[in-house]
Write a protein that holds these residues in place. Sequence first.
Motif, PDB file in Angstrom:
ATOM      1  N   GLY A 247       0.798  -1.221   0.000  1.00 17.89           N
ATOM      2  CA  GLY A 247       0.000   0.000   0.000  1.00 17.89           C
ATOM      3  C   GLY A 247       0.827   1.264   0.000  1.00 17.89           C
ATOM      4  O   GLY A 247       0.368   2.313  -0.441  1.00 17.89           O
ATOM      5  N   CYS A 251       2.052   2.550  -5.670  1.00 21.34           N
ATOM      6  CA  CYS A 251       1.757   3.687  -6.548  1.00 21.34           C
ATOM      7  C   CYS A 251       3.036   4.210  -7.183  1.00 21.34           C
ATOM      8  O   CYS A 251       3.070   4.488  -8.391  1.00 21.34           O
ATOM      9  CB  CYS A 251       1.060   4.787  -5.739  1.00 21.34           C
ATOM     10  N   TYR A 277      -3.990   3.627 -11.502  1.00 20.41           N
ATOM     11  CA  TYR A 277      -3.203   3.388 -10.290  1.00 20.41           C
ATOM     12  C   TYR A 277      -2.742   4.671  -9.601  1.00 20.41           C
ATOM     13  O   TYR A 277      -3.020   4.862  -8.413  1.00 20.41           O
ATOM     14  CB  TYR A 277      -1.990   2.512 -10.623  1.00 20.41           C
ATOM     15  N   TYR A 279      -3.412   8.096 -10.057  1.00 13.98           N
ATOM     16  CA  TYR A 279      -4.438   9.053  -9.635  1.00 13.98           C
ATOM     17  C   TYR A 279      -5.376   8.435  -8.603  1.00 13.98           C
ATOM     18  O   TYR A 279      -5.694   9.067  -7.590  1.00 13.98           O
ATOM     19  CB  TYR A 279      -5.240   9.563 -10.827  1.00 13.98           C
ATOM     20  N   LYS A 280      -5.813   7.204  -8.843  1.00 12.91           N
ATOM     21  CA  LYS A 280      -6.745   6.573  -7.902  1.00 12.91           C
ATOM     22  C   LYS A 280      -6.142   6.457  -6.507  1.00 12.91           C
ATOM     23  O   LYS A 280      -6.809   6.704  -5.502  1.00 12.91           O
ATOM     24  CB  LYS A 280      -7.166   5.198  -8.418  1.00 12.91           C
ATOM     25  N   THR A 281      -4.864   6.087  -6.452  1.00 12.45           N
ATOM     26  CA  THR A 281      -4.204   5.987  -5.148  1.00 12.45           C
ATOM     27  C   THR A 281      -4.077   7.360  -4.505  1.00 12.45           C
ATOM     28  O   THR A 281      -4.319   7.519  -3.300  1.00 12.45           O
ATOM     29  CB  THR A 281      -2.813   5.346  -5.289  1.00 12.45           C
ATOM     30  N   SER A 282      -3.705   8.368  -5.296  1.00 14.03           N
ATOM     31  CA  SER A 282      -3.576   9.727  -4.770  1.00 14.03           C
ATOM     32  C   SER A 282      -4.904  10.227  -4.213  1.00 14.03           C
ATOM     33  O   SER A 282      -4.951  10.822  -3.130  1.00 14.03           O
ATOM     34  CB  SER A 282      -3.092  10.674  -5.875  1.00 14.03           C
ATOM     35  N   LYS A 283      -5.963   9.988  -4.948  1.00 16.69           N
ATOM     36  CA  LYS A 283      -7.288  10.425  -4.499  1.00 16.69           C
ATOM     37  C   LYS A 283      -7.703   9.701  -3.226  1.00 16.69           C
ATOM     38  O   LYS A 283      -8.290  10.290  -2.319  1.00 16.69           O
ATOM     39  CB  LYS A 283      -8.314  10.175  -5.598  1.00 16.69           C
ATOM     40  N   SER A 284      -7.370   8.415  -3.153  1.00 21.41           N
ATOM     41  CA  SER A 284      -7.770   7.604  -2.000  1.00 21.41           C
ATOM     42  C   SER A 284      -7.027   7.988  -0.729  1.00 21.41           C
ATOM     43  O   SER A 284      -7.624   8.084   0.348  1.00 21.41           O
ATOM     44  CB  SER A 284      -7.528   6.126  -2.303  1.00 21.41           C
ATOM     45  N   THR A 285      -5.704   8.229  -0.848  1.00 17.11           N
ATOM     46  CA  THR A 285      -4.894   8.485   0.344  1.00 17.11           C
ATOM     47  C   THR A 285      -4.678   9.963   0.624  1.00 17.11           C
ATOM     48  O   THR A 285      -4.542  10.358   1.781  1.00 17.11           O
ATOM     49  CB  THR A 285      -3.518   7.816   0.216  1.00 17.11           C
ATOM     50  N   HIS A 290       2.098  10.093  -2.893  1.00 15.15           N
ATOM     51  CA  HIS A 290       1.318   9.682  -4.055  1.00 15.15           C
ATOM     52  C   HIS A 290       0.972  10.852  -4.960  1.00 15.15           C
ATOM     53  O   HIS A 290       1.079  10.744  -6.192  1.00 15.15           O
ATOM     54  CB  HIS A 290       0.044   8.972  -3.584  1.00 15.15           C
ATOM     55  N   VAL A 318      -7.157  16.886  -5.361  1.00 16.43           N
ATOM     56  CA  VAL A 318      -6.392  16.059  -4.414  1.00 16.43           C
ATOM     57  C   VAL A 318      -5.418  16.906  -3.612  1.00 16.43           C
ATOM     58  O   VAL A 318      -5.287  16.752  -2.393  1.00 16.43           O
ATOM     59  CB  VAL A 318      -5.631  14.941  -5.164  1.00 16.43           C
TER      60      VAL A 318
END
Length: 466
Positions: A247, A251, A277, A279-285, A290, A318
């Motif tokens: 985790g 990214c 991968y 952008y989705k990780t950046s948005k999530s965390t 990220h 973000v």
Amino acid sequence: MHSNWRDCKAWLDNGLPINTTCNEAAKLYDASLTQYVGKYNDMNVGGLEKSMEDTLRADPNFVMGHVIKNGLNLLGTGTSIQFDNKLATDVDTMVRLCFNQQGLSDREKMHVNAVKLWSVGKMARACDIWEDILLDNPSDILALKFAHDTYFYLGYSNHMKDSLGRVLPQWKKDTPLYGYLYGMYAFGLEETNLYPEAEKFARMGLEINEKDVWSTHCIAHVMEMTGRHDEGIKFMSGTENNWAASGMLCCHNYWHWALYLIEQGDYSGALGIYDEYVYKTSKSTGAPLHFVDACSLLLRLNMEGVRLEGRWNDCYEVIRPHVDDHVLTFNDNHILLACLGANKIETVKRMMTSIKESVVKCTGDLANITKEVGLPICEAFVAYNDGDYAKAVDLMYPIRYQVWKIGGSNAQRDIYNIFLINAALKSNKQKHRRLARVLLMERRSAKPCSPLTDRLIQRTLAIHTG
């Protein structure tokens, strides 16, 4: 995956006694340390964040539990005691416990002091203390890893290499977490341009643990810096199942994969990795680790002439909570890119003003770095966005050999080289266009196998003959 966590006696037997009598706290501390060093979340203990919280629930007075929690909050660079009251209180609590507890070792007290210094911006001094710990306690991997990561933020490549070079020969192979030292040492070797040696040690780390994401990450760097892009894609795709579950670093490994694709001119492939991968990780965390990768990829693609549709606007959402943070100059540079890309002019003005104010108000390593290097880079980005390419070159060129001070890796900082070349190509000054040509010659000499460089050379020739 390691799960035989050390209790109080095991820590004592390893020569690193900790001032708690609670075996549960000792084991959870080990679980937290292992996840941090291994760059993964072990859901058997609820992940890194939960295991750190549970450590202090088991023993609220456990000083090293406070050290690792506060240290990692600071090294995450998403917050600071300057604007996070809870973090400031947590650091004060750690210091108070250190002064009030009986039986605390000098090593533990030094850890507290180092984290306190880091919190007020004295990062280099914190590293000095961690190195002092390692003189007498070479197996203290928390001191080793805290120093290693901080050297990265400071751009101290030789320090990263030498710190591991001093410690690795003193470790026994049965010491817990021994295998991770190979990836750490490999990264220091890679960042000091010792590529064959770096790859050798990284592969030794993977022989011990194929899921060692830091060793994988180091090989990704070696292949990027040596122009082995096809081999890099094959390596990342072939090992994806081993590192994609990390985790903390997956990214960034996908970011490396995207760099290979950009080099090859496979922009749709790079955008696919960005969307799925990075952008989705950046948005999530929302983590700086990220979102700087997201901003970096977008700028690289933008300079390649790729249409990004609404991606800058999405990226801006973000980074928006961090516009006024100014924790790291490296972060600020990338946050500003998102503001510029999304055309948030008022936010850009506000951010530039607050950066200048922070240089005046703040002290420590980061304030000096921002003043000397970080602010001129930001001003160059603004000038480029305004179409004043000559000004962008005049701001960037004098500091090109100082950019290492903002931290990050050679691969990450390459974006500033590419930016300078693009600005010089677009400048209306003939001198700058000549500069672009010689910078590209320099780039090809350092890395002969670079399709990206070849494309930029073709642009230079078109301008020269046009």
